[in-house]
Each structure stands twice: as C-alpha cells, then as structure tokens.
Scaffold this motif. Structure first.
Motif: not given
Length: 552
Positions: A181, A197, A217, A220
């Motif tokens: 990612t 994600v 995540f 992100c």
C-alpha cells in the motif's frame, strides 16, 4: 521445570502471553536453563528467540538475539541460523529504525537461507529486503517483493493448518499488504492503494489478533483521505490509529501520522493546529534521530511558518534540524543502496546465472552483459542521487548564511596591517578608503559592468596602489575576488528574497549583478556558493511552491 518435561510442554506454559510481556520471561528463563544444561542448542536458540519476543526492553532484545545467534551457530541447521540473524535484523528495524545494521543481519540471513529449505523463512527475508528498498524510494522494485510475499502468505491464512502457522502467515500477509500500500501510494496509484487498504481492514476486522496491523491500515486510509482532500475524515482515521502506534512504540509511523494530521489541518486552514502537529514530528526526530524522506517537508513548512512570523531564531533552529535530517539520510542512502544491490540483488543475479548455466538456457556472455548493464544502471542512479543530495545540502547551508544576514567585514584594522603596508598607506588614506568602500558596498556601485581597479581608484580620487594594498590587506583577497564576492552575494540574496528574479535567465542574472559573461557568472556562483545558479533556482522554486500550496 523438571528434567522429564518436554520442550513442547514447557513452551505451552508461556505461549498465551502477549508480545513484549516481561512477565513471561521467568518461565522462558527456565526453558533456557534446561536447554543450556542439556546442551540442546536448537532448543536453546528457540528459548532465546522466545526471550527477545517477550522482552519489552529493546536493548535486552538485542542481547537475547545475540545469544540466539551464538546458540544457532552451534547447530547444523541453516534455517535456524537464518532465522536468528533475521530476528536480530528485525529488532534493529522495528525497535530502533536503524536500517544499516538491520540490512547487515538480513544479508546474513539470506546467505544461510540459500542452504536451507524453509520457504516461510525465505519469504520473510524477501519481505524485509522490500522494506529497505521502499525506504530508499525504489518503490517499483519493492512492490515486486511484497506481491511475491502476498502470493505466498495469503493461501496459508486459512485451512487445515496449525493455529500458530495460520497466525504467522496472517501477520506476514498483512504486513506485506501494508508495505505494498505504501509503495502504491508513493507511486501515486491511489486506487490500487485504497483497494489493498480495504482488504487489510476487512481481514483485521474479523479478529482481534492484529490490532497493530489494523492501525497500519487505518493510518493508510487516513493518508489516502488526505490526498482526496477529505481532511476531516483524514484526521479522524489518523487519530484513531495513533494510540495503537504509540502503544507499540512505532515512532516512525507515529511521526508520519502526526505529519498528515498537520497537513490535513493546513488543508482546513487551521495553521495553528497544523504547526503543533509538525512540532510533534520534530520532537520524535530529536528523540530517535530517525526520519523518512517524505517528512523533509515537515521542516520546510516549519521554516516557512517561522519566516513569515519573522521568528528568525526558530527559523534557524528548524533549518539546522533539516540539515541534520539531510545528513542522516545522506549517510544512510548511499550505504544501503550500494549494499542491497551489491550483496542481495547482484547475488540473486549470480544465483540465477549458475542455475541458468546448469540448465543451458543462457550463454555466459549474456549473463555477464546483464550484470554489467545492471551495474552501470546502479552506478548511474547512485551518482544522480548523490548529486541531488549534495545540491540540497549546499542549498540548505547557503540558506542558513542568508538567514543569518552575514556581511563581509574587514578582517583587520589599520593597527594590524603589515608594517610594509603602513609604509605605503597612511592612516588617513586608510580611513578614507574604508569609508569610501563602505559607501561603495551600501550603494551597490559594484554592479557596474566592466568596473576595473583603475576606474574605481579614479572614482575614489586615489591611486591603484593604495586601493589594491587596502583590499589585499584588509579584505584578505585581491580586487577581482572582492568584486566577484560582492556581486554574487548581492544576486544570491536577491534570488532568495524576490521570486520574480527566479524567472531571469542565467545571462539576465549575470547582467543584474554586473558580470558580463554567462559562463563566468555560473562558475563564480558555484565557487562562492557551492552550487550552480540553475540548481539554486530549482531548489528555491520547489521550496516556494511547497510553501504556497501548504500555507496559502
């Protein structure tokens, strides 16, 4: 533990403890004592590995890791030896963010993994090599590592496997997704980054076993929301991830999250809250002496803000911190880049060469050509990177001088000039020249094109001998050097403070400060400032554009 108790039973007594839980260590130490007394070095290595897993103290983790390596080296188990070196490298990476010693341990782990048969171990090494490449900015190369790892780990996150195997492969899968990612985001492939994600958040929402990975995540997602200019959502996501990141002492991602919270506040027009976030990033850097390249902008924004407030003391403070950050990156990058390509990528090529030769697929000449081409590309990339880093450092150093408003002052007074000079210049002549040269600098008459020593002496109503003697003794340079320095210092300050001047051609800049030749101007600018005028313009424009976008 008694002598009859098996090692499997002994480990069951502490396997329910969480990572970094020191209360497990007394039980682990009993396991270590049993293995040591029985000279069972494979189990002893396992015991030390468990010890650094449960220890909360990073320095103790390193000591346990060293003991693990010593024990594993007494066995003939290459997979175990590889795992022990990888464990130590992971501690350097995760707990200290020291990439150089981490890479050194990874490379040792890689060498032993080639002699072993543990595929899981090999893919963990592939993952960590990808992490180093991502840190270096080789995102296209790094994402290949993480895609390989995702393909290996994902099928083993479910099915009729042992729960421990499922857990370990799930962590490998989630961490590979996270790193991929990051690569896609840095490659501006936001759609791909967001899809990964969503996969990561769905996986971690099904269980409570991976709180840190879920925070990664979420972090992100917050950064991606920022890039979509959804600033409120970005702040919410980032702030929900930060407590978990801090709890796990992940100061690297904490600083990145804090930075994007600040950038989101800027996007909303709340400069005060933004600056507080940027100052948090600075405090993390001061404590850990670690920074990722994308956080350089943090200092550019702080410097811009302090300059606007005319807080020159703080502006200089943050400028010095930026220089320090650049020096750390400059020290890390060439070493890591050369090391990972020479000792890992080139070794992979060499391994492939041997395999291909055995299979008679490629000729030896083709292999050598491939290695040669790769070497040329790596050398060229390194040279370009080194040049760019040097330009940025020189620009920052020059900026500090400009911020300090340094002015060339006479080096000595009349009383301190050589006796032979006093026989040429009287005290009255000295004072007269001092006054006239000071006025000459203030009025910027040095900009006159084609100005010569005889011409200036005539303007001052003196002779060339007096004027030349004064400049040599007092300024410490000859007339040409003195004049060139005045002109270059003048045009440099003008370029820094007046954005319109950045649009001039090099010849236009030369004309503005009284230098007739374009090449002569460029050479003098480099000699005095350590940077070409074209490079100075690029850096200054980049700085101004960043400030306008972020602080308007």
């Amino acid at each position: 533990m008694n002598a009859q108790e098996t090692y499997i039973d002994a480990r069951k007594k502490y396997e329910m403890y969480e990572q970094n839980d020191d209360s497990a260590l007394p039980i682990v130490n009993k396991f270590i004592y049993k293995a040591k007394s029985e000279k069972n070095y494979e189990q002893l290595a396992q015991g030390y590995e468990d010890a650094f897993y449960f220890s909360s103290n990073p320095n103790k983790k390193l000591k346990y890791a060293d003991s693990c390596i010593i024990a594993s080296l007494k066995t003939d188990n290459n997979d175990l030896i590889s795992r022990s070196y990888l464990g130590k490298g992971t501690i350097y990476y995760f707990n200290f963010k020291k990439y150089q010693p981490a890479l050194s341990e990874y490379l040792k782990a890689y060498e032993y993994s080639k002699k072993g048969s543990d595929e899981y171990q090999r893919y963990k090494i592939i993952y960590h090599m990808g992490v180093v490449k991502s840190y270096l900015g080789y995102f296209n190369e790094a994402v290949k590592h993480f895609k390989e790892c995702i393909s290996f780990f994902e099928p083993k996150t479910k099915g009729n496997y042992h729960p421990n195997l499922i857990y370990n492969n799930s962590k490998g899968y989630l961490n590979s997704l996270h790193q991929a990612t990051i690569c896609y985001r840095n490659l501006s492939n936001f759609k791909k980054a967001d899809s990964l994600v969503q996969v990561g958040l769905q996986f971690t929402s099904r269980t409570k076993d991976f709180p840190l990975e879920k925070a990664y995540f979420t972090k992100c997602k917050g950064i991606l929301e920022f890039h979509q200019k959804n600033y409120v959502e970005a702040i919410g996501k980032l702030n929900s991830a930060l407590p978990i990141l801090k709890k796990n002492n992940d100061f690297a991602w904490t600083s990145v999250a804090d930075f994007y919270v600040g950038k989101s506040y800027l996007g909303m027009g709340d400069q005060a809250k933004a600056i507080r976030q940027f100052e948090k990033v600075d405090s993390i850097f001061q404590k850990h002496s670690f920074i990722v390249p994308e956080l350089r902008e943090n200092y550019e924004l702080l410097i811009k803000f302090r300059k606007e407030k005319k807080d020159y003391k703080q502006e200089l403070y943050y400028t010095n911190n930026l220089l320090r950050a650049d020096s750390i990156l400059t020290k890390d990058f060439p070493y890591l880049s050369a090391k990972i390509h020479k000792d890992y990528d080139t070794q992979i090529l060499e391994d492939a060469k041997i395999k291909l030769e055995n299979q008679n697929h490629w000729s030896l000449r083709a292999i050598f050509l491939l290695v040669f081409v790769v070497g040329i590309l790596l050398f060229t990339t390194w040279k370009l990177y080194k040049k760019e880093k040097n330009i940025r450092i020189k620009y920052s150093e020059l900026k500090v001088k400009l911020l300090n408003h340094q002015k060339s002052e006479p080096l000595i007074s009349y009383e301190n000039i050589p006796q032979k000079s006093k026989s040429v210049i009287s005290k009255n002549v000295f004072a007269d020249l001092e006054k006239k040269l000071d006025q000459f600098e203030i009025s910027k008459n040095f900009k006159e094109n084609g100005l010569t020593l005889p011409q200036l002496a005539e303007n001052f109503g003196t002779n060339t001998t007096y004027l030349s003697e004064y400049i040599n003794d007092v300024m410490g340079v000859n007339f040409n050097k003195y004049l060139s320095t005045l002109r270059i210092n003048y045009i440099t300050e003008l370029m820094y403070n007046d954005s319109k001047v950045l649009g001039y051609s090099v010849q236009g800049l030369a004309d503005e400060c009284g230098i007739s030749s374009r090449q002569n101007f460029s050479d003098l600018f480099l000699e005095i400032n350590g940077i070409r005028p074209t490079d100075f313009i690029k850096q200054r424009k980049k700085e101004l554009e960043s400030g306008v976008i972020s602080l308007s």
